[in-house]
Design an enzyme around this catalytic site. Sequence first.
Site, PDB file in Angstrom:
ATOM      1  CD  GLU A  26      35.820 -34.583 -37.246  1.00 12.33           C
ATOM      2  OE1 GLU A  26      35.563 -35.806 -37.315  1.00 12.33           O
ATOM      3  OE2 GLU A  26      36.714 -34.126 -36.500  1.00 12.33           O
ATOM      4  CD  GLU A  67      29.930 -37.090 -37.288  1.00 13.48           C
ATOM      5  OE1 GLU A  67      31.086 -36.846 -36.878  1.00 13.48           O
ATOM      6  OE2 GLU A  67      29.361 -38.181 -37.093  1.00 13.48           O
ATOM      7  CD  GLU A  74      34.856 -37.348 -31.873  1.00  8.90           C
ATOM      8  OE1 GLU A  74      35.343 -36.785 -32.878  1.00  8.90           O
ATOM      9  OE2 GLU A  74      34.463 -38.517 -31.875  1.00  8.90           O
TER      10      GLU A  74
END
Length: 116
Positions: A26, A67, A74
């Site tokens: 990420e 995050e 996700e």
Amino acid sequence: MITFFARLKLRILWSWQGCVSTWKLEYSFRSWVWANLVSAVLAFVLPLTPSERAIILALGLLVLAAELLNTAIEDAVDYISTEDHPLAKRAKDAASAGVAVTAVAVGVAWCVILIG
């Protein structure tokens, strides 16, 4: 008591694996880590009180936690289905908004501390 420490060791290991995996995959997480490092350096270089430093550092960690949770949401949504669905989009957007809100909180804290 041994079971407690054995489980604690596993929890630490799994958490570390999650951080490492998110770091590798990420870009957004890496960006927030670097932003937090800059923020932490400033918190220690500028003449802040211990309380102000603690607020800045803790809020920075909350951005990273948000995050990580965003990434988890996700990934879970993508695992369940690759099809576009309004609920999947809503879940992903809400998780992203959570990161944005925590980042705004850090910005607000910095402004209040520096101005006030």
